[in-house]
Structure formats: C-alpha cells, structure tokens
Write a protein that holds these residues in place. Sequence first.
Motif, PDB file in Angstrom:
ATOM      1  N   PRO A   1       0.782  -1.239   0.000  1.00  0.00           N
ATOM      2  CA  PRO A   1       0.000   0.000   0.000  1.00  0.00           C
ATOM      3  C   PRO A   1       0.816   1.293   0.000  1.00  0.00           C
ATOM      4  O   PRO A   1       0.245   2.350   0.242  1.00  0.00           O
ATOM      5  N   GLU A   2       2.112   1.223  -0.266  1.00  0.00           N
ATOM      6  CA  GLU A   2       2.934   2.445  -0.140  1.00  0.00           C
ATOM      7  C   GLU A   2       2.355   3.613  -0.929  1.00  0.00           C
ATOM      8  O   GLU A   2       2.211   4.726  -0.422  1.00  0.00           O
ATOM      9  N   VAL A   3       1.997   3.333  -2.193  1.00  0.00           N
ATOM     10  CA  VAL A   3       1.471   4.394  -3.064  1.00  0.00           C
ATOM     11  C   VAL A   3       0.147   4.928  -2.526  1.00  0.00           C
ATOM     12  O   VAL A   3      -0.138   6.128  -2.599  1.00  0.00           O
ATOM     13  N   VAL A   4      -0.665   4.052  -1.962  1.00  0.00           N
ATOM     14  CA  VAL A   4      -1.983   4.449  -1.443  1.00  0.00           C
ATOM     15  C   VAL A   4      -1.827   5.337  -0.205  1.00  0.00           C
ATOM     16  O   VAL A   4      -2.473   6.376  -0.072  1.00  0.00           O
ATOM     17  N   LEU A   5      -0.939   4.915   0.683  1.00  0.00           N
ATOM     18  CA  LEU A   5      -0.719   5.674   1.921  1.00  0.00           C
ATOM     19  C   LEU A   5      -0.145   7.055   1.618  1.00  0.00           C
ATOM     20  O   LEU A   5      -0.500   8.043   2.268  1.00  0.00           O
ATOM     21  N   ALA A   6       0.725   7.117   0.614  1.00  0.00           N
ATOM     22  CA  ALA A   6       1.288   8.422   0.227  1.00  0.00           C
ATOM     23  C   ALA A   6       0.162   9.346  -0.229  1.00  0.00           C
ATOM     24  O   ALA A   6       0.090  10.510   0.189  1.00  0.00           O
ATOM     25  N   ARG A   7      -0.747   8.832  -1.032  1.00  0.00           N
ATOM     26  CA  ARG A   7      -1.876   9.664  -1.494  1.00  0.00           C
ATOM     27  C   ARG A   7      -2.772  10.042  -0.324  1.00  0.00           C
ATOM     28  O   ARG A   7      -3.197  11.196  -0.215  1.00  0.00           O
ATOM     29  N   GLU A   8      -3.048   9.076   0.559  1.00  0.00           N
ATOM     30  CA  GLU A   8      -3.871   9.410   1.730  1.00  0.00           C
ATOM     31  C   GLU A   8      -3.235  10.527   2.550  1.00  0.00           C
ATOM     32  O   GLU A   8      -3.926  11.356   3.130  1.00  0.00           O
ATOM     33  N   ALA A   9      -1.901  10.527   2.587  1.00  0.00           N
ATOM     34  CA  ALA A   9      -1.188  11.553   3.352  1.00  0.00           C
ATOM     35  C   ALA A   9      -0.992  12.837   2.545  1.00  0.00           C
ATOM     36  O   ALA A   9      -0.424  13.803   3.058  1.00  0.00           O
ATOM     37  N   GLY A  10      -1.423  12.840   1.297  1.00  0.00           N
ATOM     38  CA  GLY A  10      -1.290  14.038   0.462  1.00  0.00           C
ATOM     39  C   GLY A  10       0.121  14.262  -0.056  1.00  0.00           C
ATOM     40  O   GLY A  10       0.496  15.373  -0.425  1.00  0.00           O
ATOM     41  N   ILE A  11       0.914  13.193  -0.095  1.00  0.00           N
ATOM     42  CA  ILE A  11       2.304  13.298  -0.575  1.00  0.00           C
ATOM     43  C   ILE A  11       2.360  12.814  -2.025  1.00  0.00           C
ATOM     44  O   ILE A  11       1.792  11.772  -2.362  1.00  0.00           O
ATOM     45  N   CYS A  12       3.061  13.569  -2.872  1.00  0.00           N
ATOM     46  CA  CYS A  12       3.272  13.126  -4.257  1.00  0.00           C
ATOM     47  C   CYS A  12       4.156  11.883  -4.242  1.00  0.00           C
ATOM     48  O   CYS A  12       5.114  11.805  -3.454  1.00  0.00           O
ATOM     49  N   TYR A  13       3.882  10.954  -5.144  1.00  0.00           N
ATOM     50  CA  TYR A  13       4.593   9.669  -5.120  1.00  0.00           C
ATOM     51  C   TYR A  13       4.785   9.178  -6.548  1.00  0.00           C
ATOM     52  O   TYR A  13       3.841   9.210  -7.347  1.00  0.00           O
ATOM     53  N   ALA A  14       5.999   8.757  -6.871  1.00  0.00           N
ATOM     54  CA  ALA A  14       6.258   8.134  -8.182  1.00  0.00           C
ATOM     55  C   ALA A  14       7.194   6.955  -7.990  1.00  0.00           C
ATOM     56  O   ALA A  14       8.032   6.954  -7.085  1.00  0.00           O
TER      57      ALA A  14
END
Length: 255
Positions: free
Chosen positions: A183-196
């Motif tokens: 879930p790394e990508v999901v948690l980043a979005r939940e936290a409002g952090i850009c992720y690639a």
Amino acid sequence: MGTAIIGGTGVYDPGALEAAGEERVDTPWGEVHLQRGRRAGADLFFLARHGADHSVPPHRVNYRANIWALRELGVERILATAAVGSLNREMEPGAFVAVDQFIDQTRGRPGTFFDDRVVHTDLSEPYCTQMRQALAGAAQEMGIHLLSTGCYICTEGPRFETPAEIRAYRRWGADLVGMTGVPEVVLAREAGICYATVAQVTNYAAGVSPRPLSHQEVVEFMAHSALTMRQLFLAAVDRLAGQPRDCCCAALGGF
Ligand code: HPA
C-alpha cells in the motif's frame, strides 16, 4: 519542501546526499530509521524499505510507519524504486518503467490511515503526473531509456507467483509484478504526498521465464543498475526543486 527516496531491493545507499545523518522518527506504528541529507537547497531523505540490512520481507514492511514518518518530516514528494518481474515481453530485463497504474493483489496488509472514519481516496492517477514528467525529462537528458507507462500488480509474497497467476494477471492488463508497491502508493496519497515509482525489470515473471526465479538473481541484477537509478532520481529531484506542486496529489489526500 522535502523529498524522500524509498530504496527497495538492491538500493540501500543514498549516495550523493550532502551532510547525510541518521534520523529516527517515532510514529503511532513504531520507529522509523532513515537518513537525512540536503540536495538542491532542500531536505532529501533516504529510507531503505526493507531495512538497512534487507531483513524485512515485503509483507512485513511497516508501510504506515514509513509514510507517516516522512509526512512528519515535511516530505512532500517521494521517489520509490521497485524491483519487478515482467509479464510483458516488450518490457525486458533491464528496462526502467515509470509506472502509471497498479492492481492490488495483496492480502491482509494494513493498507490505510483511515481505519476509524470513512474516507474514500481518489486514485484515478495513482502516481504523481508532475513527478513522472520530471523523471521522463531527466531520463531523456541523461540518455536513459525510461518507459513512460506500465501497470504494476502487487502480490502479497513473499513467494513468487505461479505461471497460472501470471497468465491471469496478464489478462487483467498487468505489465509488471512486484511485492511492495502497495500500500505504499496508497498511503502516500492518503497523506497528500506526491509519489512516483521507477520499476526496474529484473526478470521475466514465472512462466514467461523458462527458468526458476530466485531472489539472489533479483538482488544481483539490481546491484548493476542501482547507480543509474540513483543518478536518475537525483536528476529528477534537481528538476523538481524549482517547481511548485501543480498536481492533484495534495488536494486529493491529506489529513
Ligand atoms: N515477482 C514478484 N516480485 C518480483 C519479481 C517477480 O517475478 N521480480 C522482482 N520482484
């Protein structure tokens, strides 16, 4: 604005961080250890996903603690590496792919910060478009062949897949298979952090490859490309340094 690099299998060394030092962050899910340095006038953190000694298997990574810690440190952008198997013959071993979609086949991993209230986070664009563009620009400038799209399927692991699973996943539209992107990508979005994520193909997936798969082979393959990956990430960090966030990641997440 801070940026973090999450290094997966084979990428344990931040390299080229000015004034790197150890950092420890306490989170509701436990402690996180990472390195803090500077790059392009801003904080740049490096977090080894499997621990500095690669002792944490994919299904036991403390994803929530990791993303929480980065948020606590003021990180607004995360660049993550991923070793992957390929289901798509056009993505051969050695290929770098800026993943643009994922399918979640994990089971039983804590995958959200929103356990006690109803929040449905939008993931129409799971990976930050602005960061993917920066990666594409950096790769082009450096002469690195980076494929600009690819669908990543995340399995629970730690076992590799069966050929029948891989055939099914291919029919679903997956190009690449790994064990840590969700879930790394999901948690980043939940936290409002850009992720690639930049995925590095280390092998053809089970049944596509005629040979049995081995973790050792994956690690050895990544060792060859870790330097290229690092250079690509640092070039993307430099490119993004002067750019305010103009993507939807912050607006779609955050708490
Ligand atoms: N399957 C799952 N994860 C992987 C693979 C694979 O074939 N290669 C590297 N990580």
